[in-house]
Write a protein that holds these residues in place. Structure first.
Motif, PDB file in Angstrom:
ATOM      1  N   ALA A  80       0.822  -1.202   0.000  1.00  0.00           N
ATOM      2  CA  ALA A  80       0.000   0.000   0.000  1.00  0.00           C
ATOM      3  C   ALA A  80       0.865   1.263   0.000  1.00  0.00           C
ATOM      4  CB  ALA A  80      -0.926  -0.010   1.214  1.00  0.00           C
ATOM      5  N   THR A  99      -6.226  -2.856   0.623  1.00  0.00           N
ATOM      6  CA  THR A  99      -5.008  -3.493   0.112  1.00  0.00           C
ATOM      7  C   THR A  99      -4.480  -4.526   1.107  1.00  0.00           C
ATOM      8  OG1 THR A  99      -4.430  -1.469  -1.098  1.00  0.00           O
ATOM      9  CG2 THR A  99      -2.673  -3.083  -0.730  1.00  0.00           C
ATOM     10  N   GLU A 130      -5.428  -7.160  -8.120  1.00  0.00           N
ATOM     11  CA  GLU A 130      -4.564  -6.015  -8.403  1.00  0.00           C
ATOM     12  C   GLU A 130      -5.335  -4.923  -9.137  1.00  0.00           C
ATOM     13  OE1 GLU A 130      -1.255  -7.558 -10.539  1.00  0.00           O
ATOM     14  OE2 GLU A 130      -0.346  -8.542  -8.774  1.00  0.00           O
ATOM     15  N   GLU A 133      -7.678  -3.145  -6.727  1.00  0.00           N
ATOM     16  CA  GLU A 133      -6.982  -2.211  -5.834  1.00  0.00           C
ATOM     17  C   GLU A 133      -6.730  -0.881  -6.534  1.00  0.00           C
ATOM     18  OE1 GLU A 133      -3.466  -4.110  -4.486  1.00  0.00           O
ATOM     19  OE2 GLU A 133      -4.515  -5.623  -3.285  1.00  0.00           O
TER      20      GLU A 133
END
Length: 267
Positions: A80, A99, A130, A133
């Protein structure tokens, strides 16, 4: 209306990390390769570490070692810190919490699951996490499946498949209880399983005995039916047929011997 002077737990948590925001802003202004960058990075990881530890404790009930979970959560925190972009206009905690949570969930998915998924689905899930995020940081909310599919340039059906297999991470115990069950009797999985019907074992004998009973003389057949299907005693059968109990006993014994002999031949 909520009193604006009363601080909620979320507000108190954000205030406790406000001193780190200046470090995030300073790091964003540093040029690449600046010697101050690694120093601030370490300070941010150390400062936000309680957040990662708190998330790890939320998953400790699953039976995994807490120290291992805290290490996994710390890895998520590092990701993060490294991926956060202040220019997106999103608060760091709003980006870091999902995350870190995603990293812990991946740990359970990949290391502790009892059902092994095909490699293509495992890789698809990684790509989806991914993409989710990054989209979450840009949009400031959880992305929709259509948005994830567009980001990965994949058909929506593949993304939906990747989301559905998230529930295939473990086998449920037959002793496990339903949380929403209203009846204690049917509160476990095994209460809904079928069981072997004991009458099935008798079905073959009944089909075999049917013709044999019909082949008996009428009086013998009547005595057998009244005794074993009607539940009458030998005395009651004798009274109904107008013969003695001893005569009923002899006919009944002879009938059973004939049936047994015929069944033995059939076998």
């Amino acid at each position: 209306m909520r009193n604006p002077t009363v601080a909620t737990p979320q507000r108190r948590q954000r205030r406790s990390y406000e001193h780190l925001r200046s470090l995030i802003e300073e790091r964003a202004c540093l040029p690449a390769g600046h010697p101050r960058g690694p120093v601030i990075r370490r300070q941010l990881i150390t400062g936000y570490l309680p957040v990662a530890q708190h998330i790890a404790r939320r998953y400790a009930y699953r039976g995994e070692n807490l120290e291992d979970l805290e290490q996994v959560a710390a890895v998520g925190l590092i990701h993060a810190v490294d991926r956060f972009e202040l220019s997106r206009g999103v608060d760091f905690l709003s980006f870091a919490v999902p995350t870190i949570t995603g990293e812990v969930q991946r740990h359970f998915r990949d290391r502790t699951r009892t059902i092994r998924l095909p490699r293509r689905l495992t890789e698809l899930q990684r790509e989806m996490y991914e993409a989710a995020e990054r989209l979450g940081q840009q949009l400031g909310r959880a992305p929709r499946p259509t948005e994830i599919a567009a980001r990965l340039n994949l058909p929506l059906s593949r993304v939906v498949d990747g989301l559905q297999v998230q529930n295939a991470s473990r086998c449920a115990s037959l002793d496990e209880s339903f949380e929403d069950s209203s009846s204690e009797e049917y509160s476990r999985f095994d209460a809904h399983l079928g069981s072997l019907d004991p009458e099935l074992d008798l079905m073959e004998y009944r089909e075999t005995l049917g013709p044999l009973l019909r082949a008996l003389p009428e009086r013998k057949r009547t005595i057998v039916l009244l005794r074993f299907f009607g539940g009458l005693t030998q005395f009651e059968i004798g009274s109904r047929l107008g013969i003695s109990q001893m005569h009923v006993s002899r006919l009944l014994s002879a009938s059973l011997a004939e049936l047994h002999g015929a069944l033995t031949i059939e076998e």
